[in-house]
Enzyme design. Structure first.
Site, PDB file in Angstrom:
ATOM      1  N   CYS A 161       4.387  -5.345  16.429  1.00 11.41           N
ATOM      2  CA  CYS A 161       3.746  -4.435  17.388  1.00 11.41           C
ATOM      3  C   CYS A 161       2.300  -4.875  17.612  1.00 11.41           C
ATOM      4  O   CYS A 161       1.584  -5.194  16.665  1.00 11.41           O
ATOM      5  CB  CYS A 161       3.793  -2.993  16.877  1.00 11.41           C
ATOM      6  N   CYS A 194       3.016   8.327   1.887  1.00 11.46           N
ATOM      7  CA  CYS A 194       3.487   7.371   2.895  1.00 11.46           C
ATOM      8  C   CYS A 194       3.901   6.107   2.130  1.00 11.46           C
ATOM      9  O   CYS A 194       3.087   5.483   1.451  1.00 11.46           O
ATOM     10  CB  CYS A 194       2.353   7.101   3.866  1.00 11.46           C
ATOM     11  N   CYS A 214      -0.732  -3.108  15.650  1.00  7.67           N
ATOM     12  CA  CYS A 214      -0.567  -2.712  14.245  1.00  7.67           C
ATOM     13  C   CYS A 214      -1.086  -3.773  13.283  1.00  7.67           C
ATOM     14  O   CYS A 214      -0.915  -4.970  13.508  1.00  7.67           O
ATOM     15  CB  CYS A 214       0.918  -2.459  13.983  1.00  7.67           C
ATOM     16  N   CYS A 263       5.683  -7.363   7.874  1.00  8.50           N
ATOM     17  CA  CYS A 263       6.613  -6.776   8.836  1.00  8.50           C
ATOM     18  C   CYS A 263       6.845  -7.770   9.961  1.00  8.50           C
ATOM     19  O   CYS A 263       5.935  -8.472  10.371  1.00  8.50           O
ATOM     20  CB  CYS A 263       6.025  -5.482   9.397  1.00  8.50           C
ATOM     21  N   GLU A 293       0.826  -1.218   0.000  1.00 11.11           N
ATOM     22  CA  GLU A 293       0.000   0.000   0.000  1.00 11.11           C
ATOM     23  C   GLU A 293       0.854   1.259   0.000  1.00 11.11           C
ATOM     24  O   GLU A 293       1.924   1.278   0.596  1.00 11.11           O
ATOM     25  CB  GLU A 293      -0.806   0.078   1.291  1.00 11.11           C
TER      26      GLU A 293
HETATM   27  N1  SAH Z   1       8.070   0.387  11.400  1.00 10.18           N
HETATM   28  C1  SAH Z   1       8.119   1.809  11.418  1.00 10.18           C
HETATM   29  C2  SAH Z   1       7.329   2.490  10.325  1.00 10.18           C
HETATM   30  C3  SAH Z   1       5.968   1.942   9.982  1.00 10.18           C
HETATM   31  S1  SAH Z   1       4.664   2.216  11.148  1.00 10.18           S
HETATM   32  C4  SAH Z   1       7.726   2.329  12.798  1.00 10.18           C
HETATM   33  O1  SAH Z   1       7.373   1.528  13.644  1.00 10.18           O
HETATM   34  O2  SAH Z   1       7.832   3.511  13.024  1.00 10.18           O
HETATM   35  C5  SAH Z   1       4.343   3.933  11.129  1.00 10.18           C
HETATM   36  C6  SAH Z   1       3.675   4.463  12.397  1.00 10.18           C
HETATM   37  O3  SAH Z   1       2.286   4.066  12.447  1.00 10.18           O
HETATM   38  C7  SAH Z   1       4.297   3.920  13.667  1.00 10.18           C
HETATM   39  O4  SAH Z   1       4.410   4.930  14.626  1.00 10.18           O
HETATM   40  C8  SAH Z   1       3.293   2.873  14.074  1.00 10.18           C
HETATM   41  O5  SAH Z   1       3.433   2.534  15.409  1.00 10.18           O
HETATM   42  C9  SAH Z   1       1.991   3.555  13.717  1.00 10.18           C
HETATM   43  N2  SAH Z   1       0.822   2.678  13.650  1.00 10.18           N
HETATM   44  C10 SAH Z   1       0.769   1.366  13.414  1.00 10.18           C
HETATM   45  N3  SAH Z   1      -0.491   0.906  13.464  1.00 10.18           N
HETATM   46  C11 SAH Z   1      -1.271   1.972  13.721  1.00 10.18           C
HETATM   47  C12 SAH Z   1      -2.668   2.150  13.910  1.00 10.18           C
HETATM   48  N4  SAH Z   1      -3.508   1.128  13.795  1.00 10.18           N
HETATM   49  N5  SAH Z   1      -3.143   3.392  14.189  1.00 10.18           N
HETATM   50  C13 SAH Z   1      -2.280   4.442  14.273  1.00 10.18           C
HETATM   51  N6  SAH Z   1      -0.959   4.338  14.099  1.00 10.18           N
HETATM   52  C14 SAH Z   1      -0.450   3.122  13.844  1.00 10.18           C
END
Ligand code: SAH
Length: 335
Positions: A100, A89, A103, A96, A76
């Site tokens: 987390c 973005c 996520c 990944c 995406e």
């Molecule tokens: N791996 C990297 C970049 C990708 S995630 C990182 O962790 O920074 C980009 C951002 O989106 C991160 O801060 C992540 O924690 C956040 N993110 C992931 N899932 C999300 C969600 N469901 N709602 C809001 N932010 C989210």
């Protein structure tokens, strides 16, 4: 792969012109190159091509693109409209491995790294879409699916191409890399002295909570992370961003404000408070705007600058990796 054909410099300039200014999609269209030159290029290179599988447009102008790569992998990219410009973005990996807990991207394990060409292709595709209205992408965030510091070399190559004057010329200060905290790469990045912005996904101000939300914290706990960040700050005179998703009842309490303030004290940094895009598969809930404001005010009172991120594309599958997951599920059901 570097092309060592012993060609004159202007050949390289011509090729860049075709790729990034005229934005051709085949080598054969590079009509001022001789047939032989084009043949050599075709034998050694291919232009990463993306096939559009879905596009969702939100009422606020956010546009979500679902692409298939040449091997069929789905990724995406998101176009967001801000007062200051248009930002893309970019996805850096297929799936990944960071895992987390909140996520959507981590719902599928990493299949592979994206090549720098595949990242450039996302930017070119969206720019070509904007060409229709004579608009220009001004900003890039590497915040799509994937951990950019787990694909360091390709991400840095990608960024130097889009940043290059003869590439897309997107200013380094308009480019942001977001990491969950891969400490050795933060040191490496600090030593490169680029002008790109660094954003750290923090999401928790103590190890106990961060361990639960972000498995990367087991390998690189907060002390190690903050040490690396302080090193970065000593080497680079750039303001850091800390991302902090407010999760209801999890990391939004007054004690968390205090811990956060203590952690970040003295750093040239600000906290970006992020409204959570809920993901069906996970149990977390975001906070309402009033609660976010309470957290914001308390943090400001502690002397930490912060902002509340504006929600984009709330009426489409806006969370990282959501649209992709939806399509993967559909494919599974179809089997
Ligand atoms: N791996 C990297 C970049 C990708 S995630 C990182 O962790 O920074 C980009 C951002 O989106 C991160 O801060 C992540 O924690 C956040 N993110 C992931 N899932 C999300 C969600 N469901 N709602 C809001 N932010 C989210």
């Amino acid at each position: 792969m570097a092309l060592e054909q012993g060609w004159k410099k202007f050949r390289g300039h011509q090729i860049f012109q075709w790729l990034y200014r005229k934005r051709v999609s085949t080598i054969d269209e590079m009509s001022d190159l001789s047939k032989d030159t084009r043949e050599i290029l075709k034998q050694n290179y291919s232009l990463a091509s993306l096939e559009l599988r879905d596009k969702q447009v939100s009422s606020d102008g956010t546009c979500k693109y679902l692409f298939a790569l040449e091997d069929g992998s789905l990724i995406e990219s998101v176009l967001m409209q801000f007062d200051y410009g248009k930002s893309i973005c970019v996805t850096s990996q297929v799936g990944c491995n960071m895992g987390c807990a909140f996520c959507a991207s981590g719902l599928t394990k990493k299949k592979r790294n994206l090549t720098s060409g595949e990242m450039v292709a996302q930017v070119l595709y969206v720019q070509q879409d904007l060409d229709k209205t004579q608009d220009r992408l001004s900003h890039i965030v590497v915040m799509g699916t994937g951990e950019p510091f787990d694909n360091y070399e390709n991400v840095m190559n990608f960024l130097s191409t889009v940043n290059h004057d003869r590439g897309l010329g997107i200013g380094a200060r308009h480019i942001t890399i977001s990491t969950c905290g891969v400490v050795p790469r933060i040191y490496e990045f600090a030593k490169e002295h680029t002008q790109y912005n660094l954003a750290i996904s923090l999401h928790a101000p103590n190890n106990e909570l961060r361990d639960q939300l972000m498995p990367v914290n087991h390998a690189y706990p907060l002390e190690k992370l903050m040490e690396a960040i302080r090193y970065y700050a000593s080497e680079n005179n750039r303001r850091l961003t800390f991302e902090y998703i407010l999760l209801k009842g999890v990391n939004d309490k007054p004690e968390h404000v205090k811990q956060l303030a203590k952690l970040l004290k003295g750093l040239n940094a600000y906290v970006n408070l992020i409204p959570y895009n809920s993901v069906d598969e996970h149990g977390f809930k975001g906070v309402d705007h009033a609660s976010a404001m309470v957290f914001y005010d308390a943090l400001m009172k502690q002397g930490i600058r912060c902002t509340i991120r504006k929600e984009h594309g709330a009426d489409i599958d806006a969370a990282c990796g959501q649209l992709r997951i939806k399509h993967l599920r559909k494919e599974e059901e179809g089997r």
